[in-house]
Write a protein that holds these residues in place. Structure first.
Motif, short mmCIF file in Angstrom:
data_model
loop_
_atom_site.label_atom_id
_atom_site.label_comp_id
_atom_site.label_asym_id
_atom_site.label_seq_id
_atom_site.Cartn_x
_atom_site.Cartn_y
_atom_site.Cartn_z
N ARG A 1 2.46 -0.83 -8.58
CA ARG A 1 1.01 -0.59 -8.48
C ARG A 1 0.47 0.15 -9.71
O ARG A 1 -0.51 -0.29 -10.31
CB ARG A 1 0.68 0.20 -7.23
CG ARG A 1 0.52 -0.68 -6.02
CD ARG A 1 -0.07 0.07 -4.87
NE ARG A 1 -0.43 -0.88 -3.85
CZ ARG A 1 -1.67 -1.09 -3.41
NH1 ARG A 1 -2.66 -0.38 -3.89
NH2 ARG A 1 -1.90 -2.00 -2.51
N GLU B 1 -8.32 -11.80 -9.24
CA GLU B 1 -9.14 -12.74 -8.49
C GLU B 1 -8.39 -14.04 -8.16
O GLU B 1 -8.10 -14.85 -9.05
CB GLU B 1 -10.46 -13.08 -9.20
CG GLU B 1 -11.44 -11.93 -9.29
CD GLU B 1 -11.89 -11.44 -7.90
OE1 GLU B 1 -12.01 -12.26 -6.98
OE2 GLU B 1 -12.12 -10.23 -7.75
N SER B 2 -8.16 -14.24 -6.87
CA SER B 2 -7.38 -15.40 -6.43
C SER B 2 -7.97 -16.73 -6.93
O SER B 2 -7.24 -17.60 -7.40
CB SER B 2 -7.24 -15.40 -4.91
OG SER B 2 -8.50 -15.24 -4.30
N LYS C 1 0.86 -1.19 0.00
CA LYS C 1 0.00 0.00 0.00
C LYS C 1 0.89 1.24 0.00
O LYS C 1 1.84 1.32 0.77
CB LYS C 1 -0.92 0.00 1.22
CG LYS C 1 -2.01 -1.04 1.07
CD LYS C 1 -3.10 -0.90 2.09
CE LYS C 1 -4.10 -2.03 1.99
NZ LYS C 1 -4.92 -2.02 0.77
#
Ligand SMILES: N[C@@H](CCC(=O)N[C@@H](CS)C(=O)NCC(=O)O)C(=O)O
Length: 251
Positions: free
Chosen positions: A73, A99-100, A67
């Motif tokens: 990013r 999406e895992s 973050k």
């Protein structure tokens, strides 16, 4: 916080993974180019993907996206439209996925030669991954000021190693890209701790490919093992590796 306290908290995190991310059952075909994972070590969804990568014994180029991170990013947002992690890119097929659950299904289908285990679909697994993140607080999520390396580093690791986790957290925080070389266990002798192996003078011959490489390269097998091609430094021991990373790349 002392290093032993960090190890204990990491051990708790590993135990909450309920045995996943330790053993490698292997893959049916190996990607020609390493897969690329945009990840945060402390993110539970990224953890699920990394557990699958250890099970499948697939090496992966890790691009840390903590973050507040400014290195990878923005790239993920440009490529996929949003800053959400994990994000997998497969240079071998051109596939790019968020999406895992979708990533895990893709990995088993494309490289596993078997469907993703049913248990991967369960929400319970996500809950366990969230619980496993808790003991580590904000480790492996926040961004620290750092200097970018010219070349990616290399780390011998397996997902549930409490010692390797501490190093992966710092690599994430410092936004240092690294080639993660899987060292999952594939025979009972791998379960004996390196220090016990040494004490017993155990005749230990690994069969997993990266363990074989590591033994030939460094003379023994212990995880984590870091290679930095930028400084030609190679080292064992999580505490020494953390000091090295802070001193070399921290600001
Ligand atoms: N359903 C997604 C959830 C992914 C997710 O929410 N990831 C969080 C990190 S744990 C994220 O990307 N947050 C946005 C951010 O960090 O900026 C999955 O399974 O991959």
């Amino acid at each position: 916080m002392s290093h032993s306290t960090e190890v204990l908290r990491s051990l708790l995190s590993s135990s909450l993974q309920q045995g996943r991310g330790v053993a490698s059952k292997g893959h049916s075909n190996r990607p020609h180019e390493p897969l690329e994972l945009y990840d945060m070590e402390g993110c539970p969804f990224c953890r699920l993907v990394r557990e699958a990568l250890t099970d499948l014994d697939l090496d992966v180029m890790m691009f840390p996206c903590p973050k507040g991170g400014d290195r990878y990013r923005p790239l993920v947002e440009r490529l996929g439209g949003k800053q959400q992690f994990p994000y997998l890119m497969d240079p071998n097929t051109g596939e790019a996925l968020y999406e895992s659950a979708a990533i895990i299904n893709y990995l088993y289908q494309q490289y596993g030669g078997r469907p993703a285990p049913k248990s991967w679909q369960l929400r319970l697994r996500t809950a366990a991954a969230v619980a496993a993140s808790a003991p580590r607080g904000s480790r492996g999520i926040r961004c620290l000021d750092s200097q970018a390396p010219e070349k990616p580093l290399e780390l011998y690791s397996f997902e549930a190693s409490p010692f390797a986790r501490l190093v992966r957290e710092r690599l994430t925080e410092l936004q240092l890209p690294y080639l993660l070389r899987q060292c999952g266990r594939d025979q009972w002798q791998d379960w004996v701790l390196p220090v016990v192996r040494k004490r017993l003078d155990m005749d230990y011959a690994p069969s997993q490919r990266n363990r074989v490489d590591l033994l030939a390269r460094a003379g023994r097998i212990a995880v984590p093992y870091l290679i930095d091609p930028n400084t030609s430094k190679e080292l064992f021991e999580s505490e020494a590796i953390l000091d090295y990373l802070d001193q070399t790349y921290g600001r």
